[in-house]
Design an enzyme around this catalytic site. Structure first.
Site, PDB file in Angstrom:
ATOM      1  N   ASP A  28     -97.362 -14.196 -18.219  1.00 59.90           N
ATOM      2  CA  ASP A  28     -97.681 -13.375 -17.049  1.00 59.90           C
ATOM      3  C   ASP A  28     -98.504 -14.148 -16.030  1.00 59.90           C
ATOM      4  O   ASP A  28     -98.408 -13.888 -14.824  1.00 59.90           O
ATOM      5  CB  ASP A  28     -98.474 -12.129 -17.479  1.00 59.90           C
ATOM      6  N   ASP A  51    -105.170 -26.225 -13.193  1.00 54.79           N
ATOM      7  CA  ASP A  51    -106.301 -26.934 -12.578  1.00 54.79           C
ATOM      8  C   ASP A  51    -105.990 -28.412 -12.777  1.00 54.79           C
ATOM      9  O   ASP A  51    -106.341 -28.999 -13.791  1.00 54.79           O
ATOM     10  CB  ASP A  51    -107.595 -26.517 -13.265  1.00 54.79           C
ATOM     11  N   LYS A 101    -112.315 -22.187 -18.089  1.00 56.00           N
ATOM     12  CA  LYS A 101    -111.255 -21.308 -17.584  1.00 56.00           C
ATOM     13  C   LYS A 101    -110.619 -20.518 -18.720  1.00 56.00           C
ATOM     14  O   LYS A 101    -110.346 -19.327 -18.597  1.00 56.00           O
ATOM     15  CB  LYS A 101    -110.208 -22.141 -16.848  1.00 56.00           C
ATOM     16  N   GLY A 161    -112.798 -26.154 -20.985  1.00 52.53           N
ATOM     17  CA  GLY A 161    -112.563 -24.834 -21.549  1.00 52.53           C
ATOM     18  C   GLY A 161    -113.139 -23.642 -20.833  1.00 52.53           C
ATOM     19  O   GLY A 161    -112.914 -22.511 -21.264  1.00 52.53           O
ATOM     20  N   CYS A 210    -104.213 -27.291 -18.173  1.00 58.26           N
ATOM     21  CA  CYS A 210    -105.095 -28.452 -18.326  1.00 58.26           C
ATOM     22  C   CYS A 210    -106.463 -27.889 -18.673  1.00 58.26           C
ATOM     23  O   CYS A 210    -107.358 -27.809 -17.829  1.00 58.26           O
ATOM     24  CB  CYS A 210    -105.133 -29.286 -17.046  1.00 58.26           C
ATOM     25  N   ASP A 249    -104.026 -29.191 -23.450  1.00 58.84           N
ATOM     26  CA  ASP A 249    -104.651 -30.359 -22.854  1.00 58.84           C
ATOM     27  C   ASP A 249    -104.174 -31.594 -23.609  1.00 58.84           C
ATOM     28  O   ASP A 249    -103.977 -31.535 -24.828  1.00 58.84           O
ATOM     29  CB  ASP A 249    -106.176 -30.281 -22.905  1.00 58.84           C
ATOM     30  N   CYS A 269    -110.017 -30.136  -7.168  1.00 52.78           N
ATOM     31  CA  CYS A 269    -111.315 -30.342  -6.512  1.00 52.78           C
ATOM     32  C   CYS A 269    -111.248 -31.584  -5.624  1.00 52.78           C
ATOM     33  O   CYS A 269    -112.172 -32.397  -5.605  1.00 52.78           O
ATOM     34  CB  CYS A 269    -112.440 -30.441  -7.535  1.00 52.78           C
TER      35      CYS A 269
END
Length: 402
Positions: A275, A280, A223, A221, A217, A238, A333
């Site tokens: 890997d 999120d 992350k 951007g 998600c 996304d 969050c």
């Protein structure tokens, strides 16, 4: 806020410009509009800021209107406690809004009482629906100014059902700390202080150069950029093509690369595994109440259950993308356990090939007490109050056993 005695420079085209008193009145009108919009729906305040009444204000007055609305949201329960002690019966909502806005100014923003009261009465007088209550508005507000607000409780600023949930989940002491945190406006550089933001959690994956990584998600951007900067070969998914435009722009600006795909993560038809996978997940965002006090008023119990179902499906989709020996980080969050701890407990029962790898709070700038006995991170906004506080957060780092 525009100040009396310092008029704006006028031009011939501005001959009929409103007086500074009128501008002050209009800023308070907009504050009421913003407050009500925030109480009606999620993102309502931001939407109202983009509408003509707010856009018509000068930037300084628009900023003042927003500050008043945010102050009223943070102290809404206490303000209503003060009003209810002085009202024999509840007045129309428009009248209550006028008084809420006035008390937010005097009790939170320390606006001189005469200015806030005078403007509130003026606003009541100019609207036929509130005009019959102008004497009530004057009497109540002057009474508060004369006698003081009286005792109030920070917990009253939390909706009753949320306070009950948080007390059950974290205990009475933690609830008091959360209620006190909800009163306070965070520093404007909150994300730069020790703490966790959605981009920082990418560090939990501990991605190495040459590894493959999936950000499920990805928008807006941050992350993805962290994963790419670590040297990973990144795929960013996304569902919102519009929000991914900003990600693409940031990749170009930084010279980093990632494969960007506009598709719901659970519907992505590609068969690759990775890997490292970062989820999120979309959530109620109740942990962000310091910056976004409206989330506590906009969130409904049914929304928690609905989003928990989405998170369940996304977690299973994420698991299918992890190589043997690979890592999966899940985070939200939210302060709601259904969107954090309960999700991971259920996931591990469904997926015995995965196990928890204990997270390192220090790696994210989180306090040591954020580490749960299970090895997950549960951050409360009341933690590290002396350092400016944190957003509420949950994160779990999992490994697929080879």
């Amino acid at each position: 806020m525009a100040t009396k005695g310092k008029p704006r420079l006028a031009s011939t085209a501005d001959a009929a410009a409103p007086s500074q008193d009128d501008i002050g009145v209009e800023a308070r009108v907009v504050a009421g509009i913003l407050l009500n919009a925030a109480l009606e729906k999620r993102n309502g305040l931001d939407e109202a800021l983009s509408q003509p009444p707010a856009r018509a204000l000068a930037p300084v007055d628009r900023a003042f209107a927003r500050a008043v609305a945010m102050a009223a949201l943070r102290r809404l329960g206490e303000i209503d406690q003060i009003l209810d002690r002085r009202l024999q019966k509840s007045p129309p909502e428009a009248v209550r809004t006028l008084m809420r806005i006035a008390l937010a100014q005097t009790l939170v923003l320390e606006t001189p009482a005469f200015a806030a009261v005078s403007t509130a009465v003026k606003l009541a007088e100019r609207d036929p629906k509130t005009r019959p209550y102008k004497n009530l508005v004057n009497a109540v507000l002057r009474g508060v100014g004369r006698d003081g607000p009286g005792l109030t409780t920070a917990e009253s600023n939390l909706p009753d059902w949320i306070a009950a949930r948080w007390k059950a989940a974290y205990g009475e002491t933690a609830l008091v700390g959360l209620a006190l945190a909800a009163r306070e406006e965070p520093a404007t550089d909150l994300s730069l202080k020790p703490g966790v933001d959605p981009a920082a959690v990418a560090r939990l994956l501990d991605v190495k150069a040459g590894e493959t990584a999936l950000d499920m998600c990805a928008a807006p951007g941050g992350k993805t950029l962290q994963l790419a900067a670590a040297g990973a070969s990144v795929v960013a998914l996304d569902r919102s093509a519009a929000r991914l435009k900003r990600l693409k722009q940031n990749l170009e600006r930084t010279g980093l690369t990632a494969e960007v795909v506009a598709v719901p993560a659970e519907d992505w038809a590609d068969v690759r595994t990775f890997d490292a996978v970062l989820l999120d997940a979309p959530c109620t965002a109740t942990g962000t109440f310091r910056r976004n006090p409206e989330v506590l008023r906009a969130t409904r119990p049914a929304e928690i259950a609905k989003l928990a179902d989405v998170q369940h499906r996304l977690l299973d989709a994420a698991a299918a993308r992890v190589k043997p020996g690979g890592r999966l980080v899940y985070c939200t969050c939210s302060l709601e356990r259904e969107e954090g701890e309960t999700q991971i407990i259920a996931f591990l029962r469904r997926n015995p090939a995965f196990r928890t790898t204990p997270a390192d709070p220090a790696a994210l700038g989180a306090p040591p007490e954020a580490l749960t006995p299970e090895g997950w991170l549960r951050i409360l906004p009341s933690m590290w109050a002396e350092k400016g506080g944190l957003d509420g957060f949950f994160a779990a780092r999992l490994e697929r056993v080879s």
